[in-house]
Write a protein that holds these residues in place. Sequence first.
Motif, PDB file in Angstrom:
ATOM      1  N   GLY A 133      44.569 -67.204 -47.680  1.00 47.90           N
ATOM      2  CA  GLY A 133      44.414 -66.271 -46.573  1.00 47.90           C
ATOM      3  C   GLY A 133      43.297 -65.273 -46.816  1.00 47.90           C
ATOM      4  N   ARG A 134      43.172 -64.846 -48.058  1.00 46.10           N
ATOM      5  CA  ARG A 134      42.067 -63.926 -48.392  1.00 46.10           C
ATOM      6  C   ARG A 134      40.718 -64.623 -48.239  1.00 46.10           C
ATOM      7  NH1 ARG A 134      40.428 -58.862 -48.102  1.00 46.10           N
ATOM      8  NH2 ARG A 134      39.028 -58.272 -49.823  1.00 46.10           N
ATOM      9  N   ILE A 135      40.623 -65.862 -48.702  1.00 44.37           N
ATOM     10  CA  ILE A 135      39.374 -66.614 -48.534  1.00 44.37           C
ATOM     11  C   ILE A 135      39.068 -66.811 -47.058  1.00 44.37           C
ATOM     12  CG2 ILE A 135      38.273 -68.846 -48.945  1.00 44.37           C
ATOM     13  CD1 ILE A 135      39.855 -69.036 -51.533  1.00 44.37           C
ATOM     14  N   ARG A 136      40.086 -67.084 -46.260  1.00 44.07           N
ATOM     15  CA  ARG A 136      39.873 -67.268 -44.823  1.00 44.07           C
ATOM     16  C   ARG A 136      39.319 -66.011 -44.180  1.00 44.07           C
ATOM     17  NH1 ARG A 136      45.209 -67.045 -41.603  1.00 44.07           N
ATOM     18  NH2 ARG A 136      44.862 -64.934 -42.420  1.00 44.07           N
ATOM     19  N   ASP A 137      39.890 -64.863 -44.543  1.00 44.19           N
ATOM     20  CA  ASP A 137      39.441 -63.612 -43.940  1.00 44.19           C
ATOM     21  C   ASP A 137      38.004 -63.277 -44.344  1.00 44.19           C
ATOM     22  OD1 ASP A 137      41.928 -63.430 -42.787  1.00 44.19           O
ATOM     23  OD2 ASP A 137      42.742 -62.133 -44.371  1.00 44.19           O
ATOM     24  N   LEU A 138      37.661 -63.531 -45.626  1.00 41.83           N
ATOM     25  CA  LEU A 138      36.319 -63.198 -46.093  1.00 41.83           C
ATOM     26  C   LEU A 138      35.261 -64.150 -45.544  1.00 41.83           C
ATOM     27  CD1 LEU A 138      37.068 -62.328 -49.840  1.00 41.83           C
ATOM     28  CD2 LEU A 138      36.605 -60.743 -47.955  1.00 41.83           C
ATOM     29  N   SER A 139      35.657 -65.410 -45.303  1.00 38.68           N
ATOM     30  CA  SER A 139      34.686 -66.395 -44.864  1.00 38.68           C
ATOM     31  C   SER A 139      34.596 -66.529 -43.357  1.00 38.68           C
ATOM     32  CB  SER A 139      35.020 -67.764 -45.465  1.00 38.68           C
ATOM     33  OG  SER A 139      36.286 -68.205 -45.006  1.00 38.68           O
ATOM     34  N   HIS A 152      35.851 -71.541 -44.350  1.00 38.31           N
ATOM     35  CA  HIS A 152      36.963 -71.085 -43.516  1.00 38.31           C
ATOM     36  C   HIS A 152      37.900 -72.253 -43.182  1.00 38.31           C
ATOM     37  CE1 HIS A 152      39.003 -68.496 -40.640  1.00 38.31           C
ATOM     38  NE2 HIS A 152      38.910 -69.472 -39.732  1.00 38.31           N
ATOM     39  N   ARG A 153      37.316 -73.414 -42.875  1.00 39.99           N
ATOM     40  CA  ARG A 153      38.141 -74.569 -42.551  1.00 39.99           C
ATOM     41  C   ARG A 153      38.946 -75.036 -43.754  1.00 39.99           C
ATOM     42  NH1 ARG A 153      38.099 -79.824 -43.144  1.00 39.99           N
ATOM     43  NH2 ARG A 153      36.142 -79.737 -44.326  1.00 39.99           N
ATOM     44  N   LEU A 154      38.301 -75.051 -44.935  1.00 39.96           N
ATOM     45  CA  LEU A 154      39.017 -75.461 -46.150  1.00 39.96           C
ATOM     46  C   LEU A 154      40.142 -74.483 -46.486  1.00 39.96           C
ATOM     47  CD1 LEU A 154      36.021 -76.651 -48.366  1.00 39.96           C
ATOM     48  CD2 LEU A 154      37.701 -78.060 -47.158  1.00 39.96           C
TER      49      LEU A 154
END
Length: 343
Positions: free
Chosen positions: A142-148, A156-158
């Motif tokens: 979730g953190r990676i999604r928000d940053l990307s 974001h897709r990954l």
Amino acid sequence: MPSNFLPSPARARSPHSTVRRDLACVVVITVLAGALFATFDFSEFAYHWTRSAERFQLDELPATLFVLATGCAWFAWRRYRESQRELQHRRALEEEAERLLADNRRLASEGMNAQETERRHLARELHDELGQYLNAISLDAGRIRDLSAGREPETHRLALSLMQSASHVYRQIGDMIRRLRPIGLDEFGLPTALEHCVESWRERLPQASFTLTVDGDFSRLADTLNITLYRLVQEGLTNVSKFARSSRVEIYLVRAPGDAARSGEIVVTMADDGPGTDLSKPRAGLGLIGMRERVEALGGEFHIASQPGGGFLFCARVPVQAGLPEPSEPNEDDAPLPERSEK
């Protein structure tokens, strides 16, 4: 509850009382025969009738018959003694069979205890270890999604795919934990666990109607007994989902009080108005066999009743003390040794 599930104990007649009764009949018949013979002068009549055949020595016939009667009495006494010895031997074998059956039930109960202990341990390991790391993976994704978001669409897709995989694995682990150990059984007790189980089946089978009635105190029961009662209801609901998906299901869990000699019993009854089955025909499934083995391993009784078009019913009766450790008798070897006095 149908009355045919309450078998009445048969009265066993003692063999000694039967022997005394038969002996009394023989004595009474002999006394009556002697009285009749004395009244009608049977000996004089027999002598008059056999006097013409004196050359055949028929007057010696009573002594011969007396010897025959004595021999028959001795033969009957020998057979009686042998039957008593055979009866004692059979009773000893029956007591040995009962002891072996009790040992078998105790071993089966200990085996189920060990199995449920291992299942509880495995469920906790799955929940504490894998669940914790899956939550961490989901949070990091979730953190990676928000940053990307908006900058790196592929990342974001990954991240979204990673979160979906972690959620899927977490749901699968939750299902495994529920199969290994009933939800709420350790924390809230048997009635709450059954309510949760029935509620989950209400969601799966909205066309069916489920009613759960619980009567009595179900605290301080052995873990094996709790698991057995839960698995009975669970297996019964599974059978409903297979053969009576649109029926009305009634479940009763009652703790019947006991008397001075017994501590009571727990009765589980499940009935539906589905298509039923012909019990005279062999069944391919092992669900009912497993239910019966679970109940009989705890010293209980398991009965089923069904007919085509007449629904299905099962009733299990289990002692309240089933699964609890038996009080161990004091052993002489465990007695404290006397203290040695120093000189």
